[in-house]
Each structure stands twice: as C-alpha cells, then as structure tokens.
Design a protein around this motif. Structure first.
Motif, PDB file in Angstrom:
ATOM      1  N   TYR A 154       0.867  -1.188   0.000  1.00 24.56           N
ATOM      2  CA  TYR A 154       0.000   0.000   0.000  1.00 24.56           C
ATOM      3  C   TYR A 154       0.899   1.232   0.000  1.00 24.56           C
ATOM      4  N   PRO A 155       1.354   1.668  -1.180  1.00 24.94           N
ATOM      5  CA  PRO A 155       2.437   2.659  -1.249  1.00 24.94           C
ATOM      6  C   PRO A 155       2.006   4.119  -1.203  1.00 24.94           C
ATOM      7  N   LEU A 156       0.697   4.396  -1.288  1.00 20.59           N
ATOM      8  CA  LEU A 156       0.226   5.777  -1.323  1.00 20.59           C
ATOM      9  C   LEU A 156      -0.590   6.099  -0.081  1.00 20.59           C
ATOM     10  N   TYR A 157      -0.584   7.375   0.288  1.00 21.13           N
ATOM     11  CA  TYR A 157      -1.448   7.834   1.369  1.00 21.13           C
ATOM     12  C   TYR A 157      -2.754   8.374   0.795  1.00 21.13           C
ATOM     13  N   ASP A 160      -8.274   8.994  18.130  1.00 23.55           N
ATOM     14  CA  ASP A 160      -7.598   9.876  19.073  1.00 23.55           C
ATOM     15  C   ASP A 160      -7.996   9.424  20.480  1.00 23.55           C
ATOM     16  N   PRO A 161      -7.032   9.216  21.373  1.00 25.40           N
ATOM     17  CA  PRO A 161      -7.356   8.646  22.686  1.00 25.40           C
ATOM     18  C   PRO A 161      -8.194   9.563  23.572  1.00 25.40           C
ATOM     19  N   VAL A 162      -8.211  10.860  23.292  1.00 25.76           N
ATOM     20  CA  VAL A 162      -8.980  11.800  24.118  1.00 25.76           C
ATOM     21  C   VAL A 162     -10.350  12.069  23.509  1.00 25.76           C
ATOM     22  N   SER A 163     -10.378  12.492  22.250  1.00 22.43           N
ATOM     23  CA  SER A 163     -11.638  12.888  21.623  1.00 22.43           C
ATOM     24  C   SER A 163     -12.425  11.708  21.063  1.00 22.43           C
ATOM     25  N   GLY A 164     -11.729  10.609  20.763  1.00 23.59           N
ATOM     26  CA  GLY A 164     -12.401   9.470  20.149  1.00 23.59           C
ATOM     27  C   GLY A 164     -12.693   9.656  18.678  1.00 23.59           C
ATOM     28  N   ILE A 165     -12.073  10.651  18.030  1.00 23.30           N
ATOM     29  CA  ILE A 165     -12.290  10.904  16.602  1.00 23.30           C
ATOM     30  C   ILE A 165     -11.397   9.974  15.775  1.00 23.30           C
ATOM     31  N   PRO A 166     -11.921   9.346  14.726  1.00 21.99           N
ATOM     32  CA  PRO A 166     -11.105   8.458  13.897  1.00 21.99           C
ATOM     33  C   PRO A 166     -10.095   9.226  13.036  1.00 21.99           C
ATOM     34  N   GLU A 167      -9.092   8.511  12.589  1.00 19.30           N
ATOM     35  CA  GLU A 167      -8.059   9.114  11.750  1.00 19.30           C
ATOM     36  C   GLU A 167      -8.503   9.059  10.280  1.00 19.30           C
ATOM     37  N   TYR A 168      -9.503   9.868   9.955  1.00 12.86           N
ATOM     38  CA  TYR A 168     -10.009   9.924   8.582  1.00 12.86           C
ATOM     39  C   TYR A 168      -8.974  10.456   7.595  1.00 12.86           C
ATOM     40  N   LYS A 169      -8.029  11.244   8.075  1.00 11.92           N
ATOM     41  CA  LYS A 169      -7.165  12.001   7.163  1.00 11.92           C
ATOM     42  C   LYS A 169      -5.900  11.264   6.737  1.00 11.92           C
ATOM     43  N   VAL A 170      -5.646  10.072   7.266  1.00 10.83           N
ATOM     44  CA  VAL A 170      -4.440   9.341   6.884  1.00 10.83           C
ATOM     45  C   VAL A 170      -4.734   7.847   6.825  1.00 10.83           C
ATOM     46  N   CYS A 171      -4.552   7.233   5.676  1.00 12.96           N
ATOM     47  CA  CYS A 171      -4.482   5.783   5.617  1.00 12.96           C
ATOM     48  C   CYS A 171      -3.724   5.375   4.356  1.00 12.96           C
ATOM     49  N   ALA A 172      -3.220   4.161   4.351  1.00 10.45           N
ATOM     50  CA  ALA A 172      -2.409   3.663   3.235  1.00 10.45           C
ATOM     51  C   ALA A 172      -3.292   2.946   2.224  1.00 10.45           C
ATOM     52  N   VAL A 173      -3.070   3.215   0.930  1.00  4.81           N
ATOM     53  CA  VAL A 173      -3.872   2.604  -0.133  1.00  4.81           C
ATOM     54  C   VAL A 173      -2.990   2.204  -1.309  1.00  4.81           C
ATOM     55  N   LYS A 174      -3.580   1.395  -2.182  1.00  2.00           N
ATOM     56  CA  LYS A 174      -2.969   1.100  -3.477  1.00  2.00           C
ATOM     57  C   LYS A 174      -3.997   1.358  -4.561  1.00  2.00           C
ATOM     58  N   LEU A 175      -3.529   1.747  -5.747  1.00  2.47           N
ATOM     59  CA  LEU A 175      -4.399   2.081  -6.873  1.00  2.47           C
ATOM     60  C   LEU A 175      -4.018   1.251  -8.083  1.00  2.47           C
ATOM     61  N   SER A 176      -5.025   0.957  -8.868  1.00  3.37           N
ATOM     62  CA  SER A 176      -4.780   0.302 -10.151  1.00  3.37           C
ATOM     63  C   SER A 176      -5.939   0.626 -11.078  1.00  3.37           C
ATOM     64  N   ALA A 177      -5.681   0.560 -12.376  1.00  2.00           N
ATOM     65  CA  ALA A 177      -6.761   0.762 -13.338  1.00  2.00           C
ATOM     66  C   ALA A 177      -7.793  -0.348 -13.164  1.00  2.00           C
ATOM     67  N   ALA A 178      -9.074   0.028 -13.084  1.00  2.00           N
ATOM     68  CA  ALA A 178     -10.133  -0.957 -12.872  1.00  2.00           C
ATOM     69  C   ALA A 178     -10.371  -1.770 -14.124  1.00  2.00           C
TER      70      ALA A 178
END
Length: 529
Positions: free
Chosen positions: A413-416, A509-527
């Motif tokens: 998963y080389p892209l963010y 986030d351990p205090v607010s409980g908000i998920p990390e929507y702004k960062v995750c690892a993905v891979k892309l390919s032509a469908a």
C-alpha cells in the motif's frame, strides 16, 4: 472560535491549516481573501494538498500527512530561538513555558524537514512572518482534528497562539471552523457524553443536583456516557443492544464502513430520526421523520459562538415533526412528562440552567445574534474570548512530542489517502445529492491524483480506478489534478455507492475518540473494464 469571523479582516497574518476553506467554508473564505487582497494581510497555508486558498498565500507549506505536531513545534522552536515570542504575555498570562521550551528544543528546522517534508528555509520564513505580526489569527478545520493526534494538534496550535500573545486580541485567536451546521450548538447543549449544557460536567454532584431541581427528578447519573466511536464497537460485540440516531448517517460517514455495517446489523433495535431516508435509516426498525431548518422555529449556534434565530418558512411535509416535539413525546410515553410547548419555551429553560447562555432570549436575538458567554440579560455577549484572563487563570502550555500516524505506507500500500469534501456536495450527500444542479457539477466519486503518480501507475484522467486499503475496496474515476501532490491521493466522502470510508482507518484519538479519517495507506490500479 475564540474570535469572530469578521475579525479575520483585522488580522495582519492568517495561518490556515487543515482547512480547504474555499470549498468547505466558502463564506468564511471570502473574509480571508478580502483580508489578503484589500487589507494587506499575509496568508500562510499549511496543507498536504495545493488547495485553492493556497493561491492567495505568501507561503504554502506542504506537510506529510499526520505530521502537524512536528511543524508546529518547529515553528515554536524558531520563534523561541530567535527571541520572537511575546515575553510579557508568556510571563503574565501563561504557565508551563519552560517545559514547552525543553520539548521543542529538538525540533530544529532540519529535524522537522526530515519528518514533515517542509523545507527548513520555508518553515523559518513562515515562523518569522507569523511571530512578527501585530495580530495573527489561526484558522483550522478537520484536517487538524481527524487524526490519532488530533487533540495534540489542537493543543499545539493553542501553544503557538499563546507563545506569540495572539489570544484575546482583535485579528488573532485560535479559530476552528465547525464541520457541520450547528455542531457548535449541539455541543453547547450537552451533545457530548461527559457534560450537560454549557459544558457543565455530569460527574459534578453540584451540577447534577441543579439539573435535578430544574427538571423535577432525582437520581441523575453521574456516569460519563459513551462516545459514538465507543458505541459502534459495543454494538459489534453485542454489549450495546439498541441505538437511536438523530440527523447522522454513520453507514456513510464513519470510518471502516464494513465494520460499522456489521456492528449496526448486530443491534436488536435501531431508531433513526432524519429528514430523508438515508442509508442508515434504510436499516432502521423505526424511522421518525423530522422537520428541516426551514420548517421549524429555534436557534443555531454557529462556528463563532453566535446564537441566532431560525424561523419557520414553510410547513413540514407529511408526518415530519420538530425534533424537540418528537423527543418530548417519547419522554412522555416513557413516563416523564417533558412539558414544553414551543422552541422559545425550551430556549428559556436553556438560559435558566446554562450559565454561558443565561442572558440569551428570543427578544434579544430577534434581529441579530449574541456570542456566548452571555451570562445575564444586560450582558452584551463576548465576541472575543480570553481578553483579560483564561477560565483557569493562566493559560497552560502543553509540552507535546510528535507521534506518527496509526498507519504507514509499505510496498503493498504505497500511497497515502486523505478524505474531505467538495464545494458542490455536503457531508454524506443526504441533501445535496438530491439536487439536480449540484449532481451535474459533481455527478460521481473521484480520486484526485498527481500527474506523476498517474503516469507511474498507468492511470489516465477520467479512467476508472480501483482503490484498496487494508479494510476495503472501492472504484472511482481518476482526476489528474495540480491540487494533488505526489504520494498522496484525495477522495471526497459524499458518495455512498463508492464510499471513501470503506477504506479509512478507525484508529482513534485517545482523548476525543475521533477516527483518523485524514491518513491511511492505499494502493491504486486501473479498474477492469
């Protein structure tokens, strides 16, 4: 916001971070653009995408995703080292400076560059510009909060503002832009698991007893409730049996949607109250139709803490009712006579039990809203917070170290991926995707990708792409764009049929409980065609 929206035009420097302001808050963006174009303000934008507001900036700093604490600490390192901090403000109005100074000592421009990718010279220039301003405002949005370090990010921005004396002044402050209409008001009214209205703690015997007396009851719980991101896992395990959802669509908006769907499916009983039949409402045992903003009386509290009247313009359709009326009817059927007959009557009760709203009445906000805190009926409201002192007395610096995002890229998963919104749609599309004109502008989901990444992956503009993460897979259309930067792709989360949150990470986030929507690892390919 500690300051008002209008105050942005009084700033000498505006620092915008984690906010695609022109698309997510277009009205507020006009104040920023006017300040720059007509009033000589200088703009610093820190964002992993070259968003449109960056075209107005003197400095655009592109940080690696999830590295905000590092660059903020780096700016403070420079400001302290070059003796640019507001010594009088720090000495007279704050505490914990020496701990902060010790923490940021290691965040040299070169060290910060190794973490964030921001060139050392660019960080130095931006720090000098911000610290040298007479009045400097910080503006941020969910690009700051939706991380496992979101609370740390917000505290770090507060550190930066205090370090330079930019709290309590016109054209300054720390100014979060709320992500949804009346989010501020919902929080003000106790829409959080640990407080009554006005952020009065449920754990306080004194506060609970005051509420018991006001409501004619005994035995109010002093126990802190569950955050929504705690409810869903408990539904999955079977510990939580029933859920009542009002005005929310978690089957599109929550992170790691496969897990959310399984969790909701485990419930014994689901009630959804909304103005449209959402993806979540379609799974409910009971759907309660509610009136929209134009069909009811009431108040909204906006992002600058201004409490404003909402007036009924048309009758609600069918069996739709005011949300307060539905709540009161359910309470009566459960054995408590919630005796309220109008939104104005409820507002009067709010004023009685909520110190910060104590002086707000329908008559006073008939023409123009008031900023809380407004404790008495002869109080003018408080457009700017912390003018003389902080609620705790001295403002507290927090010495915060950098922690990386919960998920990193690798060979598989080389892209963010980062997610957000576009100008023409709103949140889960419950309302905007029912508008023909808006659907013409943005009819389907897309993946914003840089030209370099598109070439490297053999992806063409307008082609179908398959995007996968460790949690799920979706298909969307490629959009090769100069807004994107190499190594990071962007997907809006409005489209249920191609939901970005199938991919996102539910790390919290351990205090607010908000998920990390702004960062995750993905891979892309032509469908496959």
């Amino acid at each position: 916001m500690t300051n008002t929206i209008g105050d942005l035009e009084e700033a000498d420097v505006i620092l915008v971070t984690g906010s695609n302001t022109t698309e997510n808050h277009p009205v507020i963006s006009t104040y920023i653009k006017r300040a720059v174009k007509f009033k000589g303000a200088r703009l610093i934008v820190v964002d992993p995408r070259r968003v449109k507001i960056a075209t107005f900036a003197q400095h655009w700093l592109r940080q690696n995703l999830g590295t905000d604490v590092a660059w903020i600490n780096g700016m403070m390192h420079i400001i302290i080292k070059e003796n640019l901090h507001d010594k009088a403000f720090v000495e007279n109005r704050t505490q914990g400076f020496e701990d902060l100074k010790a923490m940021v000592e290691k965040f040299t421009p070169e060290y910060v560059e190794s973490i964030t990718g921001i060139p050392a010279a660019s960080l130095i220039d931006a720090a000098r510009l911000y610290a040298g301003a007479g009045n400097a405002a910080i503006v941020y949005c969910m690009g700051i909060t939706q991380h496992v370090s979101g609370t740390d990010n917000v505290k770090s921005l507060a550190n930066l503002a205090m370090l330079t004396g930019n709290l309590g002044n016109r054209g300054g402050g720390v100014n979060p832009l709320r992500g949804q209409n009346n989010v501020q008001g919902a929080c003000d009214m106790g829409g959080l698991p640990n407080v009554f209205s006005g952020y009065q703690p449920v754990t306080s015997d004194e506060i609970a007893q005051k509420m018991e007396q006001a409501w004619g009851v005994t035995g109010l719980s002093r126990k802190v409730g569950l955050k929504v991101t705690e409810m869903i896992p408990k539904a999955h395990s079977g510990e939580l049996k029933a859920l009542y959802i009002i005005g929310e669509n978690p089957l599109v908006s929550d992170a790691d949607l496969d897990h959310v769907a399984k969790s909701v499916g485990n419930l014994d009983f689901l009630v959804v109250q909304d103005i449209f039949m959402t993806e979540t409402a379609a799974l409910a045992d009971v759907v309660l139709p509610s009136a929209c903003f134009a069909e009811k009386e009431g108040t909204f509290s906006n992002t600058e803490r201004r409490v404003q009247r909402v007036r009924k313009a048309v009758e609600p359709p069918g069996e739709a009712r005011d949300d307060w009326w539905i709540t009161a009817q359910i309470a009566r059927r459960m054995g408590y006579d919630m005796a309220c007959e109008s939104a104005e009557e409820i507002m009067a009760e709010i004023a009685r039990v909520t110190p910060s709203y104590g002086g707000i009445t329908y008559d006073r906000i008939d023409y123009e809203g008031l900023h809380w805190p407004c404790p008495t009926t002869d109080h003018p409201g408080t457009p700017i917070l912390h003018k003389e002192q902080f609620p705790i007395g001295r403002g507290k610096f927090h010495a915060i170290d950098f922690i990386p995002p919960a998920e990193a890229t690798d060979d598989e998963y080389p892209l963010y991926l980062t997610t957000g919104r576009v100008l023409y749609h709103y949140h889960t599309g419950t309302m905007t995707r029912k508008s023909e004109g808006l659907n013409e502008r943005v009819p389907e989901n897309f993946v914003e990708i840089s030209a370099k990444d598109a070439r490297d992956l053999g992806i063409t503009d307008g082609g179908a792409i398959e995007i996968s993460s460790r949690r799920g897979r979706i298909t969307a259309t490629a959009k090769v764009s100069t807004t994107a930067v190499s190594g990071t792709v962007f997907i809006p989360f409005h489209f249920a049929e191609s939901a970005a949150n199938q991919l996102t990470n539910a790390a919290l986030d351990p205090v607010s409980g908000i998920p990390e929507y702004k960062v995750c690892a993905v891979k892309l390919s032509a469908a496959a065609q």
